[in-house]
Design an enzyme around this catalytic site. Structure first.
Site, mmCIF file in Angstrom:
data_model
loop_
_atom_site.group_PDB
_atom_site.id
_atom_site.type_symbol
_atom_site.label_atom_id
_atom_site.label_comp_id
_atom_site.label_asym_id
_atom_site.label_seq_id
_atom_site.Cartn_x
_atom_site.Cartn_y
_atom_site.Cartn_z
ATOM 1 N N HIS A 105 0.626 7.969 3.948
ATOM 2 C CA HIS A 105 1.302 7.308 5.057
ATOM 3 C C HIS A 105 2.808 7.540 5.074
ATOM 4 C CE1 HIS A 105 -2.575 5.463 5.507
ATOM 5 N NE2 HIS A 105 -2.503 4.961 4.296
ATOM 6 N N ASP A 130 0.853 -1.187 0.000
ATOM 7 C CA ASP A 130 0.000 0.000 0.000
ATOM 8 C C ASP A 130 0.890 1.237 0.000
ATOM 9 O OD1 ASP A 130 -1.715 2.112 0.416
ATOM 10 O OD2 ASP A 130 -2.863 1.144 1.999
#
Length: 290
Positions: free
Chosen positions: A197, A192
């Protein structure tokens, strides 16, 4: 228009072939914090290929992999849906495992948009996946709920009410799961690559002070805590896990999980004690075997 409802719901399932090895499983476990206290307990069941046991939530990343040629995605693209990543949030996740996951294997994954609910200011996109082995045996099924800001108001159905309330008594078990500042950078190697993030500028544009931990990282961390703290370390006893992602967790913070034993399974909720028990996971249930 970013969402074409008829096209999204009418598209046939997309299928892809995936494969994984024990190295993928080891990386996944390490990214959840397994082996963090290696000097006293290296947790070899999670961190060593000999006798490796697989957390059921590995299904969420199986076959995604990573390579130097990968580029971070900038949009959510599928038939009838094209939305900038800065406008979406992972709102909830469900998983059912139909048998223990092997440390290495292959599967065919079928994906489809099951529902698009109109929430007014946002749309709730429900993605369903099923994974089968080479003989057609079902390995796992998932239900992912995506919150797309600004995409509601199209006159669709609002979707079913999610009725859930924590039991009116003290929890049977309280679990503490610390994270480290680099946790999201490690977890994203599972595949991911959403810059939310990792990239402070991207996170700021999405409304956060700094990059946040993946919701599925919190999901996996809590699954491991429940297996270790409630199910005696037996990964095969965790058969299903469903949660709502209620708030962000920043790498370096702690996840506190309160667990109640109920007939047929567990109910739990996870909070961040460093921020006055701000909610992280709610509407959470686990299906377990005896």
């Amino acid at each position: 228009m970013p969402i074409d409802l008829d096209r999204a719901l009418g598209a046939p399932p997309a299928t892809r072939e995936i494969a994984w090895t024990s190295r993928d499983v080891l990386l996944y476990h390490l990214s959840l914090g397994a082996g963090a206290d290696a000097a006293t307990d290296p947790e070899l069941g999670y961190t060593y290929e000999r006798g490796l046991r697989v957390l059921p939530t590995f299904a969420m990343v199986a076959g995604q992999g990573i390579s130097s040629g990968d580029r971070p995605p900038t949009a959510m693209n599928m038939p009838g849906i094209d939305i900038d990543l800065r406008r979406i949030l992972h709102a909830g996740q469900g998983l059912t495992v139909h048998r223990p996951l092997p440390a290495s294997g292959a599967a065919t994954v079928a994906s489809r948009v099951a529902h698009v609910w109109d929430k007014g200011k946002a749309a709730m996109i429900v993605l369903e996946q099923s994974a089968t082995d080479g003989e057609g045996g079902l390995l796992w099924t998932t239900n992912m709920r995506i919150w797309a800001r600004g995409e509601g108001g199209f006159g669709g159905e609002p979707g079913p009410e999610d009725r859930w309330a924590a039991p009116d008594r003290e929890p049977d078990v309280t679990l503490e799961s610390p994270t480290v500042p680099g946790q999201a950078l490690l977890y994203r190697l599972n595949g991911d690559l959403n810059p939310l993030h990792a990239d402070p500028e991207f996170a700021g544009a999405a409304g956060f002070d700094r990059p946040i931990l993946h919701g599925l990282a919190s999901y996996g961390i809590v699954a491991k805590a429940v297996v270790d703290g409630v199910l005696g370390g037996d990964v095969t006893r965790l058969r299903g896990l469903s949660v709502r992602f209620a708030g962000p967790l920043f790498p370096g913070e702690t996840i506190r999980t309160r667990v109640w034993r109920e007939d047929g399974g567990l109910m739990f909720q996870s909070t961040c004690p460093e921020r006055d028990d701000a909610p992280v996971l709610t509407h959470a249930t686990a299906e377990v075997s005896t």
